[in-house]
Each structure stands twice: as structure tokens, then as C-alpha cells.
Design an enzyme around this catalytic site. Sequence first.
Site, short mmCIF file in Angstrom:
data_model
loop_
_atom_site.label_atom_id
_atom_site.label_comp_id
_atom_site.label_asym_id
_atom_site.label_seq_id
_atom_site.Cartn_x
_atom_site.Cartn_y
_atom_site.Cartn_z
N TYR A 492 0.87 -1.18 0.00
CA TYR A 492 0.00 0.00 0.00
C TYR A 492 0.91 1.24 0.00
O TYR A 492 0.86 2.07 0.90
CB TYR A 492 -0.91 0.01 1.23
CG TYR A 492 -2.03 -1.02 1.20
CD1 TYR A 492 -2.25 -1.83 0.07
CD2 TYR A 492 -2.88 -1.18 2.29
CE1 TYR A 492 -3.28 -2.77 0.05
CE2 TYR A 492 -3.91 -2.11 2.27
CZ TYR A 492 -4.10 -2.90 1.16
OH TYR A 492 -5.13 -3.82 1.15
C1 LIG Z 1 -7.34 -2.81 -7.51
C2 LIG Z 1 -6.21 -3.18 -6.56
C3 LIG Z 1 -6.42 -4.21 -5.66
C4 LIG Z 1 -5.39 -4.59 -4.80
N1 LIG Z 1 -5.61 -5.61 -3.94
C5 LIG Z 1 -4.61 -6.03 -3.15
C6 LIG Z 1 -4.80 -7.12 -2.30
O1 LIG Z 1 -5.88 -7.71 -2.23
N2 LIG Z 1 -3.75 -7.52 -1.55
C7 LIG Z 1 -2.54 -6.90 -1.61
O2 LIG Z 1 -1.61 -7.36 -0.94
N3 LIG Z 1 -2.35 -5.83 -2.38
C8 LIG Z 1 -3.35 -5.39 -3.16
N4 LIG Z 1 -3.14 -4.31 -3.96
C9 LIG Z 1 -1.84 -3.64 -3.95
C10 LIG Z 1 -0.86 -4.35 -4.86
O3 LIG Z 1 -0.44 -5.56 -4.28
C11 LIG Z 1 0.39 -3.47 -5.07
O4 LIG Z 1 0.02 -2.26 -5.66
C12 LIG Z 1 1.44 -4.19 -5.91
O5 LIG Z 1 2.71 -3.66 -5.61
C13 LIG Z 1 1.19 -4.04 -7.39
O6 LIG Z 1 2.06 -4.81 -8.14
P1 LIG Z 1 2.20 -4.48 -9.71
O7 LIG Z 1 3.19 -5.41 -10.29
O8 LIG Z 1 0.85 -4.41 -10.32
O9 LIG Z 1 2.74 -2.99 -9.66
P2 LIG Z 1 4.01 -2.23 -10.24
O10 LIG Z 1 3.62 -0.80 -10.18
O11 LIG Z 1 4.40 -2.78 -11.55
O12 LIG Z 1 5.14 -2.55 -9.19
C14 LIG Z 1 5.07 -2.22 -7.82
C15 LIG Z 1 6.48 -2.17 -7.23
O13 LIG Z 1 7.15 -3.42 -7.44
C16 LIG Z 1 8.30 -3.25 -8.29
N5 LIG Z 1 8.31 -4.37 -9.23
C17 LIG Z 1 7.34 -4.69 -10.12
N6 LIG Z 1 7.70 -5.75 -10.83
C18 LIG Z 1 8.91 -6.14 -10.39
C19 LIG Z 1 9.79 -7.19 -10.76
N7 LIG Z 1 9.48 -8.04 -11.74
N8 LIG Z 1 10.98 -7.28 -10.14
C20 LIG Z 1 11.32 -6.41 -9.16
N9 LIG Z 1 10.51 -5.39 -8.77
C21 LIG Z 1 9.32 -5.26 -9.38
C22 LIG Z 1 8.08 -1.92 -8.97
O14 LIG Z 1 9.29 -1.36 -9.40
C23 LIG Z 1 7.39 -1.13 -7.89
O15 LIG Z 1 8.33 -0.67 -6.96
C24 LIG Z 1 -4.15 -3.91 -4.83
C25 LIG Z 1 -3.98 -2.87 -5.71
C26 LIG Z 1 -4.98 -2.49 -6.56
C27 LIG Z 1 -4.76 -1.34 -7.50
#
Ligand SMILES: Cc1cc2nc3c(=O)[nH]c(=O)nc-3n(C[C@H](O)[C@H](O)[C@H](O)COP(=O)(O)OP(=O)(O)OC[C@H]3O[C@@H](n4cnc5c(N)ncnc54)[C@H](O)[C@@H]3O)c2cc1C
Length: 549
Positions: A492
Amino acid sequence: MSSSSSKMLLLLLFFFTFNSYYSFASSDYDTFVQCLSSNHNTKNQIPNIVYGPNNSSFTSVLQDYIRNPRFNTPATRKPSLIVTPLQESHVQAAILCSKKIGIELKIRSGGHDYEGISYVSEVPFIILDMFNLRSVSVDIKSETAWVQSGATLGELYYNIWQNSKVHGFPAGVGPTVGVGGHISGGGYGNMLRKFGLSVDHVIDARIVDANGRMLDRKSMGEDLFWAIKGGGGASFGVVLAYKIQLVPVPPVVTVFRVAKTLEENVTDIFYRWQFVANKIDDNLFIRLLVQPTSLTKKKPNLDMKKKKKPNSGKAPGQKTVRVTFIAQYLGNANELLSVMKSQFPELGLTQQDCIETSWIQSVLYWANYNNGTSEKVLLDRKSDSENFFKRKSDYLKTPIPKDGLEGLWKNIIELGKAGMVFNAYGGQMSRIGESETPFPHRNGNIFKIQYFANWKEQGAEAEKKYIEQTRTLYSYMTPYVSKNPRESYLNYRDLDIGTTSNGKNTYDEGKVYGEKYFKGNFDRLVKVKTAVDPDNFFRNEQSIPPLLH
Ligand SMILES: Cc1cc2nc3c(=O)[nH]c(=O)nc-3n(C[C@H](O)[C@H](O)[C@H](O)COP(=O)(O)OP(=O)(O)OC[C@H]3O[C@@H](n4cnc5c(N)ncnc54)[C@H](O)[C@@H]3O)c2cc1C
Ligand SMILES: *[C@@H]1O[C@H](CO)[C@@H](O)[C@H](O)[C@H]1NC(C)=O
Ligand SMILES: *[C@@H]1O[C@H](CO)[C@@H](O)[C@H](O)[C@H]1NC(C)=O
Ligand SMILES: *[C@@H]1O[C@H](CO)[C@@H](O)[C@H](O)[C@H]1NC(C)=O
Ligand SMILES: *[C@@H]1O[C@H](CO)[C@@H](O)[C@H](O)[C@H]1NC(C)=O
């Protein structure tokens, strides 16, 4: 002022406000592409994975995974390049070449970072966009799966379901959330009381480190493997894939949503729930969604399964607070009703409130899809959120007294927009030690709290106003929530709790947010960081700092 000079001024203003591309000489572009080719054996593929700002697809590739429109304005800083690897070896080349030209590399998987730090920066940067690397291979015999970090949770769930109707995985409820960010940051969902976090079920991983080496669990060693299970991937390398252990799910699960307002004695119900939430049957998870509302307003779709509200005798239009109890029970309705009757009769749950369904349909239910929607919708990578938003988090360890709750409702009504989500902890979460993974928020928590504000109005004024509402609620909650440190959940992402000035990234700066996200695990993360990336190539606004060497 003449009209032509005021036009000029406007033009200049426009130029300074909206010239948000980092200048990147075309010679840099060529150097980068040449470097990629020389670091990779299938040279002819390299040019097709690099998007420069003068490429006609640059904007759409950039915007496809911007999930918070706050970071999609003309003034938002844009990357110099976007690299979209098609093979894992492209990731290695991208790291080595970014290092060579000395530019920051941002890693993006699902793009859901709440503060956009996977695709926005205050310094010139490249986006390494993982969306092409999204295979999921499930092996039911060993009850495991390899999932690449560009896959979404929806794709993961869908693939598991295609292979077995009695297996699942404990991860988040947002189907378009990316595996890369979600799992590296911990990952929780509606089975956390039964099974803990996503990272509690990771058994192997592949990562590319700052030297461009591709490592698995064995070759990276247990310290780095530990770090990328909740410490955030982006401080340590690029996670290519995780190997996960699937969990058993019953053929029938039960879900419900029951909403109560202040007029329906929600204060008493909420108060009581705090003594039960983290102690009740592990198969049951209940989330409380707390929102301002007005008595005349029709309830949103989300409360599909609602009984008629009894006439409260209050004036129409009167403002109130609505608390929606949203539940997942790993079992049938009769079992759930008996659990609720004996341990939480105050909610008055009835048979009519309960919906028995399959695990995969419960995933759709939690994602607010209408009943009857095909499971295939989980493969849809488009995000439906057009709202601007802000999120913050807290942990609650002792019940909020009734007068505290009443003050909270008053604040929520006065503010009018911001709300909160209370996610019950306990169960398996309490049985896993604080330092087993970097995620430290384990035993002793009743709820994890999320503060939220969503809005549609454009502009800085609206943004300021609504962000401030979440800060006001956060501030009101100070006496009731965890202290020293005031804990926060990495997934978050909240830049209010501290940031590091890019490039400097000192231990003292990192400690401010690092202890909130990781408590005592922060120092071990710093140690791992110092060992694997001493020059701090992998850095961002809230990354783990290495110790100076
Ligand atoms: C609609 C919604 C519902 C959600 N529900 C939940 C939930 O139920 N439970 C929960 O725990 N969280 C939840 N989240 C939060 C979510 O887990 C985080 O926002 C998560 O970090 C998103 O991952 P992403 O790959 O989509 O994001 P990104 O924006 O791509 O990455 C997030 C972070 O991780 C890093 N990162 C991404 N990919 C990699 C990689 N391959 N290697 C190294 N670093 C990397 C990025 O640089 C950044 O710092 C929710 C978010 C949203 C928007
Ligand atoms: C623009 O694109 C051309 C190829 O189409 C490339 O040679 C040039 O370097 C690019 N410039 C920038 C700034 O990306
Ligand atoms: C844009 O970049 C992509 C990926 O490198 C490439 O395939 C495409 O040909 C480029 N388009 C233009 C118009 O330069
Ligand atoms: C709320 O509580 C009061 C007093 O305990 C009681 O009289 C009333 O019936 C309750 N209302 C509802 C809707 O449960
Ligand atoms: C969907 O509708 C069917 C038929 O009315 C019903 O049996 C089922 O319980 C519903 N499922 C959900 C998740 O609402």
C-alpha cells in the site's frame, strides 16, 4: 500587456509546465540499442523491444499500465525509453546497458503501485516493462506453478482453475494486479487467515541481479531469496518468475455482503467485531468497508445481495456511515451460519445473506463482477479504474473504544469522501514469525487498515483536497493504531511516510520508512542489499539503502 506577448508567455508557461520528457539525445538512444544488441545473441530482436519518445506507440505503451490517472497528466515526468523484454535474456541486457549509460531503471509489472513509482521518477529513467513475460505453468502433480512476474493475479487464478477446481493461491483480490510487485511486496487476499501471505507459499524464484546474472534460489542464496519475499523486488534486482506452492480450496465456498449504517447500530456491531475478528475460525475472512453515505442514496451495486433497509425514521438525505461486511468462508453456508451464530451473532447473518459458489466464482465476486460473468474475464488485463486515488495504511492491535469509533464516524461524515477498509488478521498470520519473511506484521494484529479516497475531478486542487482527507483520518487514528514504529504495508505504497532523495539513499533516510514497512527486518534487508547491490543500481523513492563502502 499586448495579446501577442501574453500568448508568448502562455506558450513559455506551457513549455515549462508540460515539457515533461527527459531529454535523451538520439545518440543515447543509438548507444542503448547498440549496447543491447552487443549484449544479446539474437541481435535482430533487439530494436523491437525499445520504444523511444519519437515512436508512435510510445504513449500507448506507457499508458497501458498506468493504473492511477494522478500519474498520467501532461506534467507527469515521462521515461526516456521503454524496454519491453520478450525473453528473460533481454532483461539481463537492459540492466547492463542502463548501467553503462548511467540511467535509472524502473521495473514495472502490473503498474498498480499506488504512488506510480514503477513508471514515474524525478530523475531521467528507463522503464523495464515486464508485460510480455507473463507465462503461468501449473503442475498439479506437485501442486506448484511457475509464474512470470508480468502475469496478473487474474491470469494466475484462471490458469490454476483450468488445471484443477480444488486448488487456489492466497493472493490479492485485484485481478489486474501484477505478480512482480504483488508477491515481492508480500501479497495478501481473502484466504490470509487460513494460509497466510503469498510469500509464505513461494518456494523458488528467478531473478536478474545488478551484474546481469540470472539466479535461482540455489544460486542466489537464502538471504536474497528471503529478501524478495516481501522486501520489495525493486531494491534487489528484476524478479523474472516465482515458483509457488498451491493451496487446497473446497469445491464450495460461501460469500456474503451485509451492510449496516449508524442507524442500524453499527457502532455496537463494529465494537464487538474487534474482539472476534482475529480469533474466529481460520476459514473465515471478513473485510469491513467503511464509507460515508446518505440515507436516501441507493446503495451501489456492490451491495447486490441486500435486504430492504428498515425505515429508520430519519430525515431523507441525512448523512451517515455505512459499514459493509464482505466475507469469504472456505466451506458451505450451514457451517458458516453456525460459526457466525456462536461467535458473532451481533451481525444477525441469515441464510438469505449467504451465497454458495466455487472458489473461482468467488474471485469474480470479490472483484465486483456480476453473477454469470465468465471466468475468462480474469484474462482481461485492462483496469477498470478511471478514478484518481490515494491510499494509506495502518495496523490495529487493540480495540478502538466506542467513543473513538463515534469520533471516527463524525470525521468520515464531515470529510465526505475518504473511507477505510479493515481487513481481519489472526489465524495463520499469527503463527508465522515476524522475521520469517521481511513482512513483519504478524501476531498481535486485529486489522490491517487501508485509508482510501477516490475522485473524478481533474486538477491539483481536487487532488490536494482528497489526499488531505486521507491524511486527516490517518491523523485522527494516531492514538488507536500501532506505534514505534507506526507500521505500514509495503504494497500500500505511501510516500507520506518518508522517501529517499534519489542517488543519496542514506541509511538514516531509509530507516524512516523502512522500519514502518519492515520493523526489525529492515537491518537484515540493508545487509542483503549491501551484499548484492553495493552500488545501489536498483533504487527508487523508497528502496532499501546499501551501507556505504
Ligand atoms: C485494484 C487493486 C487491488 C489490490 N488488492 C490487493 C490485495 O488484495 N492484496 C494486496 O496485498 N495488495 C493489493 N493491492 C496492492 C498491490 O499488491 C500493489 O500495488 C502491488 O505492488 C502491485 O504490483 P504491480 O506489479 O501491479 O505494480 P508495479 O507498479 O508494476 O510494481 C510495484 C512495485 O514493485 C516493483 N516491481 C514490479 N515488478 C517487479 C519485478 N518483476 N521485479 C522487481 N521489482 C518489481 C516496482 O518497481 C514497484 O516498486 C491492490 C492494488 C490495486 C490497485
Ligand atoms: C527516433 O527514432 C529513430 C529511428 O526511428 C532513431 O534513430 C532516433 O535515435 C530516435 N530518437 C530518439 C530521441 O529516440
Ligand atoms: C516503435 O518501437 C517498436 C519497438 O521497438 C518497433 O517495433 C516499431 O517499429 C517502432 N515504430 C516506429 C514507428 O518507429
Ligand atoms: C439498536 O439498538 C437499540 C438499543 O439497544 C434497539 O432498541 C434497536 O432495536 C436497535 N436497532 C437495530 C436496527 O438493531
Ligand atoms: C449466481 O446465480 C445463481 C442462479 O441464480 C445462484 O445459484 C448463485 O448462487 C449465484 N452466485 C453468486 C456468486 O452470486
